[in-house]
Design an enzyme around this catalytic site. Structure first.
Site, PDB file in Angstrom:
ATOM      1  N   GLY A 215       1.393   7.427  -4.122  1.00  0.00           N
ATOM      2  CA  GLY A 215       0.138   7.999  -3.635  1.00  0.00           C
ATOM      3  C   GLY A 215       0.083   8.023  -2.131  1.00  0.00           C
ATOM      4  CG  ASN A 216      -2.272  10.541  -0.109  1.00  0.00           C
ATOM      5  OD1 ASN A 216      -3.443  10.363   0.208  1.00  0.00           O
ATOM      6  ND2 ASN A 216      -1.915  11.502  -0.956  1.00  0.00           N
TER       7      ASN A 216
END
Ligand code: PMT
Length: 408
Positions: A215-216
């Site tokens: 993810g980020n």
């Protein structure tokens, strides 16, 4: 009247805003309301009840509002403070507004400084109720709210969720950004009335196995700020939120997604009727080729683990290619390039590659862009020309972006 109570600054958009704080546990969130108003460039004067100061300290309120905090009806009598504060106000925001304060406002009581301030003011009043469900649903409170609404008071929320104890239900004060957005909206032009806007926010996640993902760090704050500002300016907003770390606003339609493919489907459906699509979400360019059925174990992997990733569809490019005549497509470009000129060139190349009508070039890093309260952007049009630059709170950036779109 003291100089510090002077009204809005002529020739600027700065408003003189009174923030009334009353005695509920949500008083701690009023600090976020004040901070957001200050970041948006307004002059804030806090009027706190005695009960409010049992929940949040005066030094905190003074430090955040950058002004002395008024509480006492009998202080500053020589300056006729009990009416001066209300007379000078452009806007009054009461957050939290307890059931008791709501009853007093409905009855027009003036037994404390806040009551006097409201009665002495011609400014619009916005209240954010906060109380337990039973109190909110009590016929007395229901009638008081109807009375206030009929007098033009704007009521923001309450939201539904966890209350002070173990119980949950309607009565929770809505989040500071939503209060601020609704409050400023009462003085805002409704320049997006009748327009449908889709905004994406947050960061997509791609599962590796049932417990892990790639993810980020996008929190969703920038996209939510845009959605809120657009709704406050009259737009019918659909927010497609990917793993939002802050509460989604009640004033917009919200669709929650997790992965890039889910985001693509949701945006595809929502954009069919949209006049404007704004892609503020941080979208994973790649996803694992396959998702393990059970937790990947280091015992079976050894010292190295290789992941095979496949490319995700580029949603922004797809939107730009298939847009209807008149539909406006806006992207963001998150770049870590430190040099300003090189950053702009990356943005220019990206807007041409993606084919969107606009692109907001957004420098990001460990401490900027992602998950922060402030942001700094340069907005390019489809030819790569600069049409707007903005720095400040994410709400301020949102409004400047909308100012450009309002003229487009
Ligand atoms: O959520 P916050 O914590 O407030 O942070 C805000 C933000 C920094 C995430 C936001 O302001 C921002 O810059 N969003 C864009 C992040 C991003 O994905 O940038 P990009 O340069 O990788 O992508 C360019 C554009 O293409 C973006 O509009 C993106 O939504 C879109 N995209 C990217 C990949 C992909 N597969 N499909 C896309 O549509």
């Amino acid at each position: 009247m003291s100089a510090r109570l002077g009204g809005s600054q002529p020739g600027t958009n700065q408003l003189n805003i009174v923030v009334g704080i009353t005695g509920g546990i949500a008083a701690y969130k009023a600090v976020g309301v004040i901070r957001a108003l200050i970041l948006a460039g307004h002059d804030v004067h806090v009027v706190a009840t005695d009960a409010a100061l049992r929940f949040v300290g005066k030094p905190t309120l003074e430090a955040i509002s950058r002004n002395t905090v008024d509480t006492d009806l009998y202080e500053g009598v020589a300056q006729v403070r009990h009416v001066a504060i209300g007379q000078a106000a452009d806007l009054i925001v009461i957050a939290p507004a307890t059931a008791n304060t709501i009853a007093k406002l409905a009855a027009g009581l003036a037994d404390d400084l806040l009551g006097n301030t409201v009665l002495a003011s011609k400014a619009p009043v916005v209240i954010a109720p906060a109380m337990h469900t039973e109190m909110w649903q009590n016929p007395a409170t229901v009638a008081n709210i109807m009375t206030l609404r009929s007098r033009g008071v704007t009521v923001v929320g309450p939201g539904v969720g966890q209350l002070t104890g173990t119980d949950s239900g309607p009565g929770r004060m809505v989040e500071p950004d939503e209060i601020v957005s609704a409050a400023l909206a009462v003085r805002r032009p409704q320049d997006f009335e009748g327009r449908r806007i889709v905004v994406t926010a947050g960061g997509t996640r791609e599962a590796l196995d049932p417990v892990r993902y790639i993810g980020n760090r996008s929190s969703g704050k920038q996209g939510i700020a845009i959605a809120l500002a657009a709704a406050a300016r009259g737009a019918d907003v659909t927010l497609v939120g990917a793993n939002l770390e802050v509460a989604a606003p009640a004033s917009v339609h919200v669709q929650h997604v997790v992965t890039t493919l889910e985001l693509a489907d949701a945006v595809d459906a929502a954009s069919q009727n949209a006049d404007i699509v704004i892609m503020a979400a941080a979208v994973a360019d790649y996803r694992p080729e396959s998702i393990a059925e059970s937790k990947i174990k280091k015992e079976t992997q050894g010292d190295r683990l290789s992941l095979e990733l496949v490319k995700n569809p580029d949603i922004l490019t797809g939107l730009a290619r298939s847009r209807r005549p008149g539909q406006i497509i806006v992207g963001f470009a998150a770049e870590t390039e430190p040099d300003d000129a090189a950053l702009l060139e990356l943005g220019r190349a990206k807007v041409q590659r993606k084919g969107s009508d606009y692109l907001l070039v957004n420098r990001v890093g460990w401490n900027e862009g992602f998950a922060t309260d402030g942001n700094s952007v340069v907005m390019l049009d489809g030819r790569g020309d600069i049409v707007m630059e903005a720095s400040g709170s994410k709400s301020a950036v949102a409004d400047k972006l909308l100012d450009v779109l309002a003229r487009a």
